[in-house]
Design an enzyme around this catalytic site. Structure first.
Site, PDB file in Angstrom:
ATOM      1  N   HIS A 157       0.687  -1.067   0.038  1.00  0.00           N
ATOM      2  CA  HIS A 157      -0.018   0.089  -0.008  1.00  0.00           C
ATOM      3  C   HIS A 157       0.832   1.276  -0.031  1.00  0.00           C
ATOM      4  CE1 HIS A 157      -0.516   0.392   4.669  1.00  0.00           C
ATOM      5  NE2 HIS A 157       0.659  -0.015   4.409  1.00  0.00           N
ATOM      6  N   GLU A 158       0.261   2.438  -0.274  1.00  0.00           N
ATOM      7  CA  GLU A 158       0.716   3.648  -0.399  1.00  0.00           C
ATOM      8  C   GLU A 158       1.999   3.677  -1.353  1.00  0.00           C
ATOM      9  OE1 GLU A 158      -0.208   6.429   0.808  1.00  0.00           O
ATOM     10  OE2 GLU A 158      -1.687   5.586   2.064  1.00  0.00           O
TER      11      GLU A 158
END
Lengths: 619, 619
Positions: free
Chosen positions: B465-466
């Site tokens: 994620h990110e």
């Protein structure tokens, strides 16, 4: 959400490895396999693929989500699909695949039986665990048990009526078998070889269930007065239900053994694992007195072979079990590769570097170089490891059927050296492959809607059981590489060098890789000498073994580089996507992977003392 | 079964990094932090440690075992301990920790706030996720929103009455924001800046729950006629409940915003993850017409700043979020290290090499060299990554409070270059640390009775994620290292070289490491030039970026080696176990880890085309 599942293995690759590379058909010239042919091998592969996809794969997720649980009455409940799949497996005769025809087996080469079993491991490692353990158990009793023990215990296992386990670890002694405290005392007045067993065993996979009418435990225990440590360990057969009439040959009994009374073996509890959840993993109490057979204390057990030789017998099984664990890791790595490859072909995302126009349609994931790197890495790990697993299995067949003692001894030695690698390398790198498979999926791969997160959790077991990664390193550097005056390393180096020599003759990329491989083998030999320079002094051993895990990993990469050179040679310059894929994966391994060993060998050559000199208070 | 849990972080290490190394107290000379002192910083750390251990750690396992579920009425049910912990967190003022006093914040340096937050991430990453996301959201609105938006949305978030999310990804577009299809149209006749939003957002963490009375979504969407791709993305505030009276300043409203009607934001479903289960992760529908506010189509949203500048604003938050994700990975890596260290000190198993007498008592795990290697590696990963995370956070404070534009620009540039590493390196190596923590535990570590298997599952999210690992690599090599004519790389090299120079002056081990570090930085600089030789031609970019993940990993190891040299220098030759530990971990990093970069740089320097030239049909 995943569409029709990818096939977790490749039949084309298996055919390439078995026939084009290893020439498994050549085994049919040996008496043991004379009844076989490529047709019978392929029939077993067809059957295995079909059963695995039809009965094992569909409940893989369900047995993870609904793991076995212990009921108040002490029995184990699990989803019914497991028994259905295993009954079909047994009825197809697959448990007995590599066993003697005389025992009802198919007398398949081990290399073919392993390849067939890989379908089940790839489809559902947890359900495949039960027959996997049973085969190992039956193999051991077949090799070291008495004829009566073979008839009483092996025959029902090969028929799938009974399953088997291995009971080594105890709660206070996982890796350290010297500290086993389970006791065995002669059962006075009973049949010869009958003992009473008392103790607790931990981490027993398949240790209890209702899948079969009986469970045959192989238990390490000590008899009173036995030498301390591993030299005082004996091996016992401890069935959940004592066979009716005790241990007798089929002739004496007039058929297969039937169940007698319940033995004093109690399920204390189930372990709840990160993955591999469908295989029960148990804490078992032997002889805690709650289920007496005859009022005496202790579970009834039957000595295998002689007292105090238990570990020798067990090692026979452990080597096979270790290669089998490697196969489990390979199968999961391969399944993740196939699954993420299929996903990368279908799923679109982003554009190529340099494509500035955002209105062009997104490309398939497989078009991105970094995704290709992750797929190619998985291919190199899974197919490289599979090659090693099959190679080792072929050595088992050659060992078993060699008609020359010298050949047999060499085969045994090579197998001994390769076993810790065949166990540990797939456990490390095919697990890494599973992580890459998640990464290819992005966020979806982290959800339980997709298969790859379970592969990753399931595979994390493999560096732990059947000897941790650290234990394999100690075994390789502290035993296998130095036994017989270092003959194992010499043999390994010669065997690899023979491949390199063929590659030099072949020219092209292969010749270039041969140089790199030869250099790595030379480095391995040199570093091994450096590590043990100073002889067997205590500090030498301590320093040499301090980085045995690093040694294991470096040696593993050299061995897999060898496997890739072998595969490259086996493509024989043939055209086609499949062969180009093999050549590209070989290139990947020589460019991205083998060079990792350079700094590892440097560290080893320095006889680094960082961990030896560390005071634990500094941590 | 685990006894009293180990503290997941070390106060001594945090104090060393913050005070002895970074001299965080020096920040109090700056106007923004003038009210602070070491005493106020320590008070926040005390409070955080206490709350984290008392209210977050105890339900970490429970929120994993009983993950949030969606009820038939569309609401989310979760275990009550989560809300109780978060209410205490909010009431302690911790959400507002680093915010302006004017907004009710403590005006803490970011570096202190991050260190404080790490206690919560280490104790319970899932529960800590909600305020983590809220802080990021509030930061963005505070920086780019109108005063009325700040008063309406930021104030209730800082008070913990409302929580926030970031809505970037869509089901068909995870990493590729150019393909966002969520639409925003001006809401004719409504207040200015009000739009109607229609679309579906995927992977929204904290996207729905009953923890707070409102949820403030920050949503990327496109207005009609916007440019294609990322240049046409705008940013909107889309609250679950529209504030009563719309968006107004506190003065206009006469206090904080209250809830108005339910907005048309619908929870479609929850994603079921491998780990990080306590943080809801959602599929959200905006404006699907089931919850109309006023009969019009589309969820009510408020434009932040100007149209088509959404990604610029979002990147402001994304850089902080990326460092924050790095901290999450660090916290889990650190927790696993502390947990396995405690276990290794208590648990006995086996004997030292050379001890032939099996009747001697078993030694603690920590006495085994290979276990020490695994502990030392974890220490080097977790503490090295923590140093980088705090260093980057300190840069944020320096950037914010610099009184010289040139200094600010340099700080921003260094932060830009380091951000992909601060995100990706901990996500890779602290996850590896978690795997080692399992390995130290043996079979026990694979069971859910112990904490380390959850750390491993929780941490596996962080490379995804990110911005995935691959995205970070492209960002580093394809943007950060070449922007401003390569000034970022030059600055990084100069900054590292300054440390190396100090180390040369210090002499001893540090001087030796300085040579190795300088050589690695020179190699990094040279290889970066080689990769981009040929200018911006399409094939150049393709080949240069083909191995950007390898580049990211090699650069990361160089940066962490720098962080270890910094820490070594900060020990200043002081005596004591703690400082010996730092020196030993530095030695470990230079002997075992930095050398890994050699083959990586060799590969990069060769401009290898294996993945570029690959035909996907070969896979």
């Amino acid at each position: 959400m995943t569409g029709s599942p990818a096939r977790p293995l490749s039949r084309q690759d298996l055919a390439f490895l078995l026939y084009e590379w290893l020439d498994v058909e050549s085994l049919t010239a040996r008496e043991r396999f004379a009844e076989h042919s490529r047709e019978t091998f392929d029939a077993v592969m067809d059957l295995s693929e079909d059963l695995a996809m039809r009965l094992f794969a569909p409940h893989n997720k369900a047995s993870d989500a609904h793991e076995p649980r212990m009921l108040p009455d002490g029995t184990v409940e699990m989803i019914p699909e497991v028994k259905k799949a295993l009954d079909a497996f047994s009825q197809a005769g697959l448990i007995a695949g590599s066993f003697d025809g005389e025992l009802g087996g198919m007398q398949l080469p081990v290399v073919v039986a392993r390849a067939a079993m890989a379908w089940f491991q790839a489809a559902n490692i947890s359900t495949a665990g039960y027959p996997f353990l049973t085969v190992g158990n039956a193999n051991l009793i077949a090799a070291h048990g008495s004829p009566a023990q073979v008839d009483t215990f092996v025959r029902p296992m090969l028929a799938g009526r009974w399953f088997g386990t291995m009971c080594l670890s105890e709660p206070q002694a996982g890796s350290s078998l010297a500290d086993v405290t389970t006791k065995a005392v002669k059962d006075d007045g009973a049949e010869p070889g009958r003992y009473r067993i008392t103790g607790t065993k931990m981490w027993i996979s398949g240790g209890d269930h209702e899948l079969t009418e009986n469970i045959v435990h192989l238990v390490l225990a000590k008899v009173p007065g036995a030498p301390a440590g591993v030299k005082g360990i004996s091996l016992f057969i401890v069935p959940k239900h004592v066979p009716d009439g005790g241990v007798r040959t089929a002739a004496e009994r007039g058929g297969e053994a039937a169940l007698g009374g319940r033995n004093d073996v109690t399920l204390v509890g189930l372990n709840h694992k990160m993955g591999n959840r469908g295989t029960t993993n148990t804490l078992l109490a032997f002889g805690d007195g709650t289920h007496p057979v005859d009022g005496k204390a202790g579970a009834v057990g039957y000595l295998v072979g002689e007292e105090n030789k238990g570990l020798v017998y067990m090692f026979h099984m452990m080597n096979e079990a270790r290669i089998g664990v490697g196969f489990g890791a390979i199968a999961l790595g391969y399944a993740g590769y196939q699954t993420s490859l299929e996903y990368a072909r279908i799923r679109t995302q982003g554009r190529r570097p340099g494509e500035k126009d955002p209105s062009t349609p997104p490309v398939a994931l497989v078009e991105h170089a970094d995704v290709r790197r992750m797929l190619l890495a998985q291919k190199a790990y899974a197919e490289g490891a599979l090659a090693l697993g099959l190679y080792c299995s072929m050595l088992v067949d050659q060992e078993k059927t060699a008609d020359d003692d010298a050949v047999r001894a060499r085969t045994t030695l090579l197998l001994d050296v390769l076993t810790p690698i065949a166990k540990s390398w797939p456990s490390q790198w095919c697990l890494h492959a599973n992580s890459l498979a998640i990464q290819v999926h992005g966020g979806y791969g982290y959800t339980r809607d997709y298969d790859v997160e379970q592969h990753y959790r399931d595979n994390r077991l493999n560096p732990i059981h059947e000897g941790t990664h650290g234990i394999q390193g100690l075994d390789l550097l502290g035993r296998k590489m130095i036994m017989q005056g270092g003959a194992g390393l010499v043999l390994l180096a010669q065997t690899i060098e023979a491949t390199a020599e063929r590659a030099r003759q072949a020219g092209g990329d292969a010749a270039g890789y041969a140089e790199e491989l030869s250099a790595a083998v030379a480095r391995l030999t040199e570093v091994t000498g450096t590590l043990w320079a100073g002889g067997g002094a205590e500090d030498t051993a301590q320093v040499a073994l301090a980085n045995s895990s690093v040694y294991l990993e470096a040696t593993g990469h050299v061995v897999i580089a060898w496997m890739w050179l072998e595969q490259l040679l086996a493509t024989g310059g043939k055209d086609g996507d499949f062969y180009e894929g093999k050549r590209t994966a070989a290139r990947y391994f020589y460019r991205y992977e083998l060079p990792r060993t350079g700094p590892q060998f440097d560290l080893l050559a320095s006889r680094d003392r960082t961990t030896v000199d560390l005071d634990p208070a500094w941590l």
